[in-house]
Scaffold this motif. Sequence first.
Motif, short mmCIF file in Angstrom:
data_model
loop_
_atom_site.label_atom_id
_atom_site.label_comp_id
_atom_site.label_asym_id
_atom_site.label_seq_id
_atom_site.Cartn_x
_atom_site.Cartn_y
_atom_site.Cartn_z
N GLY A 16 82.75 -86.69 79.80
CA GLY A 16 83.25 -88.12 80.16
C GLY A 16 82.42 -89.16 79.69
O GLY A 16 82.14 -89.33 78.70
N GLY A 17 82.18 -90.00 80.66
CA GLY A 17 81.53 -91.26 80.19
C GLY A 17 80.09 -90.88 79.93
O GLY A 17 79.22 -91.82 79.10
N SER A 18 79.49 -89.67 80.12
CA SER A 18 78.10 -89.36 79.65
C SER A 18 78.19 -88.72 78.55
O SER A 18 77.18 -87.99 78.12
N ASP A 19 79.10 -88.61 77.88
CA ASP A 19 79.51 -87.99 76.37
C ASP A 19 80.18 -88.85 75.34
O ASP A 19 79.92 -89.02 74.42
N ALA A 50 72.76 -85.36 80.83
CA ALA A 50 73.12 -86.76 81.21
C ALA A 50 74.40 -86.47 82.08
O ALA A 50 75.51 -86.32 81.75
N SER A 51 73.91 -87.20 83.35
CA SER A 51 75.03 -86.94 84.22
C SER A 51 74.56 -88.17 85.29
O SER A 51 73.64 -87.96 86.12
N LYS A 52 75.55 -89.03 85.71
CA LYS A 52 75.29 -89.97 86.53
C LYS A 52 75.05 -89.35 87.92
O LYS A 52 74.13 -89.44 88.59
N THR A 53 75.92 -88.45 88.46
CA THR A 53 75.83 -87.69 89.58
C THR A 53 74.83 -86.51 89.68
O THR A 53 74.45 -86.31 90.88
N PHE A 54 74.69 -85.88 88.60
CA PHE A 54 73.78 -84.72 88.52
C PHE A 54 74.48 -83.47 89.01
O PHE A 54 73.84 -82.84 89.74
N THR A 55 76.06 -83.70 89.40
CA THR A 55 76.59 -82.45 90.14
C THR A 55 77.95 -81.93 89.38
O THR A 55 78.41 -81.20 90.03
N THR A 56 78.13 -82.88 88.14
CA THR A 56 79.33 -82.39 87.59
C THR A 56 79.24 -81.03 86.90
O THR A 56 78.40 -80.26 86.41
N GLN A 57 80.25 -80.18 87.36
CA GLN A 57 80.18 -78.78 87.24
C GLN A 57 79.82 -78.44 85.69
O GLN A 57 79.32 -77.58 85.26
N GLN A 62 90.35 -93.82 75.45
CA GLN A 62 91.21 -93.20 76.22
C GLN A 62 90.57 -93.36 77.70
O GLN A 62 91.11 -93.46 78.83
N GLN A 63 89.10 -92.61 77.64
CA GLN A 63 88.55 -92.60 79.12
C GLN A 63 88.55 -94.08 79.45
O GLN A 63 88.78 -94.33 80.94
N VAL A 64 87.61 -95.16 78.75
CA VAL A 64 87.70 -96.36 79.56
C VAL A 64 89.04 -97.06 79.96
O VAL A 64 88.92 -97.51 81.22
N MET A 74 92.19 -95.43 80.33
CA MET A 74 93.22 -94.68 81.24
C MET A 74 92.52 -94.32 82.49
O MET A 74 93.24 -94.18 83.54
N GLU A 75 91.25 -94.13 82.56
CA GLU A 75 90.66 -94.01 83.96
C GLU A 75 90.40 -95.21 84.56
O GLU A 75 90.36 -95.01 85.78
N SER A 76 90.60 -96.26 84.08
CA SER A 76 90.41 -97.52 84.92
C SER A 76 91.78 -98.10 85.36
O SER A 76 91.79 -98.24 86.33
#
Length: 541
Positions: free
Chosen positions: A153-156, A204-211, A348-350, A352-354
Amino acid sequence: MSDITRTASWQKLQSHYARIKDEHLRDMFQQDPKRAATFALEFEDLLLDYSKNRINAETMTLLCELAREAGLEKAIGEMFSGKAINETEKRAVLHVALRNRSNRPIMVDGEDVMPGVNAVLKRMADFCEQVRSGSWLGYSGKPIRNVVNIGIGGSDLGPKMACEALKPFCCKNLNVLFVSNVDGFHLADTLSALDPAETMFIVASKTFTTQETMTNAMSARDWTLKAFGSKAAIARHFVAVSTNQDDVAAFGIDTRNMFEFWDWVGGRYSMCSAIGLPIMLAIGPAHFTAMLDGFHAMDEHFRTTPLEQNMPVLMGLLGVWYNNFFAAQSYAILPYDQAMHRFAAHLQQVDMESNGKSTSKDGTPVAWQTGPVIWGEPGTNSQHSFFQLLHQGTKLIPGDFIGFCKSQTPIGDHHQKLMANFVAQTEAMAFGKTTAAVKAEEPGISDALAAQKTFDGNRPTNTLLADELTPRMLGILMALYEHKIFTQGVIWNVYSFDQWGVQLGKVLAKNILKDLTAGKKAELKHDCSTNAIIQRLRNRM
Ligand code: F6P
């Protein structure tokens, strides 16, 4: 203003739409030979020609009135001031602070965030210098030749898009790669050609929990441990970018090798934060700074320019015009630049996710259309795939043609040919080809065949034309789209900076993973379709 459709300007736009909806761009251009100059805007060397839109001066006046009634000017001020406008997550929205090159203090909870932003940028630059110069050595003493960013996602998407777009600025000795998909193929395929001794991973993960990210990171860790047989290797081959120090430490990464960012940076708006580390590694700190400068220049334009001359605002309003009045369902992003081949994917992410939301800020369902489907591919490839539908299909699909006067890689007359197509397509979209013109070209043609060869035209496009695709221009373009999306979110009265819609699938996937691995006979409590699919997988996996 919870119901935008009840505002005076919306009502006026509706009547205005009824009056002009059938007017043809052919006639508009014929009636006004200065139209191209009237409906154009320049920002540095970036030209926005929006004259090939189905608008007149009154349309733009009314759209700006709508923006004012929606409170856009106040909303812009609030975002830049650090107010917690992401109310559902109680957070400020300050990606603009990440590239605030003026260093003007920006306060969150009474504290200026700029010293922290600058300190991380400095640490990133020091780290990049070490890796790029070869002085950062892997566990066995070899310099790093490959950097694999593991994120999703945003980390990629943003970092990958920028590394592709700016390839001519990239360091030739460093191979920057991206792994995002939890499909093992992605990691295995990427690692297959790499030597662990020369490979570094950025988790790279904001939450460091993304599966997906944590699974890929664990497998990359195993690959590294297998190669060296010592946990001490992790510190030389893994760095992290996150807001979650505890989980970074629990993973085994030395937190001295962690680059932090903050909860006021949304994932999809994070490419100027430490999430941009792979970009900085690829293009170097000086080019990265030039990219931030470009973002900042557009941020300042957005913050300070009256709505009528404000490029992101105008692009946002034109999008609203088609989305809400012409009922266009989608929006095409068409860069005529192969290096920009991931630009639409990132947008698309920026976008459509917004703005892919159907609940307005007061919690009631929206009674109007919100974010469009964003899609696109570079020209000229796209001309040979989906342009037929753009030209002659039954759907109205507005789009942005993005091009550059100079090539990053001039060879012979490639660029002239590329740009000839760039110009030809918007001309064809706008003006089409009449049946009379077809018949004049082919005397004796049957009416039926002439109808097949007729192009209605009147298909709206924006042309965005800059001199060159530089790091600065990429920053300008990205900020332009980020603020276009902000503008639309304000008008549609949705919260553009949360993404609750992604959560349900994440939770269900965790439960289904338990079911999949629980043994063939374990009871399943889903609907009959889901149960049968899980059972088939259990039997055949
Ligand atoms: O897809 C949902 C999402 O939360 C995005 O907003 C985010 O960019 C992505 O997952 C990755 O999240 P993280 O950086 O926390 O791993």
